[in-house]
Design a protein around this motif. Structure first.
Motif, short mmCIF file in Angstrom:
data_model
loop_
_atom_site.label_atom_id
_atom_site.label_comp_id
_atom_site.label_asym_id
_atom_site.label_seq_id
_atom_site.Cartn_x
_atom_site.Cartn_y
_atom_site.Cartn_z
N MET A 126 25.77 -28.59 -3.74
CA MET A 126 25.03 -28.82 -4.98
C MET A 126 25.91 -28.41 -6.16
O MET A 126 26.54 -27.36 -6.13
CB MET A 126 23.74 -28.00 -4.98
N PRO A 127 25.89 -29.23 -7.20
CA PRO A 127 26.71 -28.92 -8.38
C PRO A 127 26.16 -27.74 -9.18
O PRO A 127 24.97 -27.48 -9.21
CB PRO A 127 26.64 -30.20 -9.22
N ILE A 128 27.07 -27.06 -9.85
CA ILE A 128 26.71 -25.98 -10.76
C ILE A 128 26.99 -26.50 -12.17
O ILE A 128 28.12 -26.84 -12.50
CB ILE A 128 27.54 -24.71 -10.49
N TYR A 129 25.92 -26.58 -12.98
CA TYR A 129 26.05 -27.12 -14.34
C TYR A 129 26.02 -25.99 -15.36
O TYR A 129 25.35 -24.98 -15.17
CB TYR A 129 24.91 -28.10 -14.63
N GLU A 130 26.71 -26.22 -16.47
CA GLU A 130 26.71 -25.27 -17.57
C GLU A 130 25.81 -25.81 -18.68
O GLU A 130 25.85 -27.00 -19.00
CB GLU A 130 28.12 -25.08 -18.12
N TYR A 131 25.01 -24.92 -19.26
CA TYR A 131 24.12 -25.27 -20.36
C TYR A 131 24.39 -24.32 -21.53
O TYR A 131 24.76 -23.17 -21.34
CB TYR A 131 22.66 -25.14 -19.94
N ARG A 132 24.15 -24.83 -22.76
CA ARG A 132 24.26 -23.99 -23.96
C ARG A 132 23.12 -24.39 -24.91
O ARG A 132 22.86 -25.57 -25.12
CB ARG A 132 25.58 -24.20 -24.66
N CYS A 133 22.52 -23.38 -25.49
CA CYS A 133 21.45 -23.59 -26.47
C CYS A 133 22.10 -23.84 -27.83
O CYS A 133 22.94 -23.06 -28.28
CB CYS A 133 20.52 -22.38 -26.53
N THR A 134 21.69 -24.93 -28.49
CA THR A 134 22.26 -25.24 -29.81
C THR A 134 21.66 -24.35 -30.89
O THR A 134 22.23 -24.22 -31.98
CB THR A 134 22.04 -26.72 -30.16
N SER A 135 20.52 -23.71 -30.63
CA SER A 135 19.90 -22.84 -31.62
C SER A 135 20.48 -21.43 -31.60
O SER A 135 20.90 -20.91 -32.63
CB SER A 135 18.39 -22.74 -31.38
N CYS A 136 20.49 -20.79 -30.42
CA CYS A 136 20.92 -19.38 -30.35
C CYS A 136 22.30 -19.20 -29.72
O CYS A 136 22.85 -18.11 -29.76
CB CYS A 136 19.89 -18.55 -29.61
N GLY A 137 22.86 -20.24 -29.11
CA GLY A 137 24.18 -20.15 -28.52
C GLY A 137 24.21 -19.56 -27.11
O GLY A 137 25.27 -19.34 -26.54
N HIS A 138 23.04 -19.32 -26.53
CA HIS A 138 22.96 -18.76 -25.17
C HIS A 138 23.56 -19.75 -24.17
O HIS A 138 23.31 -20.95 -24.23
CB HIS A 138 21.48 -18.49 -24.82
N GLU A 139 24.41 -19.24 -23.26
CA GLU A 139 25.01 -20.09 -22.22
C GLU A 139 24.49 -19.68 -20.87
O GLU A 139 24.23 -18.50 -20.60
CB GLU A 139 26.54 -19.97 -22.25
N LYS A 140 24.36 -20.67 -19.97
CA LYS A 140 23.79 -20.43 -18.64
C LYS A 140 24.40 -21.40 -17.65
O LYS A 140 24.65 -22.57 -17.97
CB LYS A 140 22.27 -20.63 -18.72
N GLU A 141 24.67 -20.92 -16.43
CA GLU A 141 25.12 -21.78 -15.33
C GLU A 141 23.95 -21.92 -14.36
O GLU A 141 23.30 -20.93 -14.01
CB GLU A 141 26.31 -21.17 -14.61
N VAL A 142 23.69 -23.16 -13.93
CA VAL A 142 22.54 -23.42 -13.07
C VAL A 142 22.97 -24.26 -11.88
O VAL A 142 23.67 -25.27 -12.03
CB VAL A 142 21.43 -24.17 -13.86
N LEU A 143 22.54 -23.86 -10.69
CA LEU A 143 22.77 -24.62 -9.46
C LEU A 143 21.63 -25.63 -9.34
O LEU A 143 20.47 -25.26 -9.23
CB LEU A 143 22.78 -23.66 -8.27
#
Length: 124
Positions: A1-18
């Protein structure tokens, strides 16, 4: 399963999700709660599951430490095998060079061609 990176455009929070490929992209930021979470374009990592992969099958196996008795025994054994292999190879090469050449195939000597026949021709 791929691991995707996300970033919030409002607060700049980054997260990696499987996630599965079929899963919809996340939109809600876990930090600020706004729907401004965007998937980043990056080289997606992936996680291998099941048996047969290095991470699951060989994780507990380790090489002997250098200088240990086990490492010295393996090294000596390997050197003996290499020496034996070299001796066998040299013996094969010696056998090839000392063999007598095979006798030439015997053939019957060629006969000279017969002259053309004059049978059936009238005398002049």
């Amino acid at each position: 399963m791929p691991i995707y990176e996300y970033r919030c455009t409002s607060c700049g929070h980054e997260k990696e999700v499987l996630q599965k490929l079929s899963d919809p992209p996340l939109t809600e930021c876990p930090a600020c709660g706004k729907s401004t979470l965007r998937k980043l374009v990056s080289a997606a990592g992936f996680h291998l599951k099941g048996s047969g992969w290095y991470a699951t099958d060989f994780k507990g196996v380790s090489k002997p430490k250098e200088g240990s008795q086990e490492a010295q025994d393996k090294s000596a054994s390997k050197e003996k095998q290499e020496a034996k292999s070299k001796e066998q190879h040299a013996a094969k090469e010696d056998a090839k060079t000392t063999k007598e050449p095979a006798p030439a195939a015997t053939t019957t000597p060629m006969k000279a061609p017969l002259p053309p026949t004059t049978a059936g021709k009238a005398d002049k």
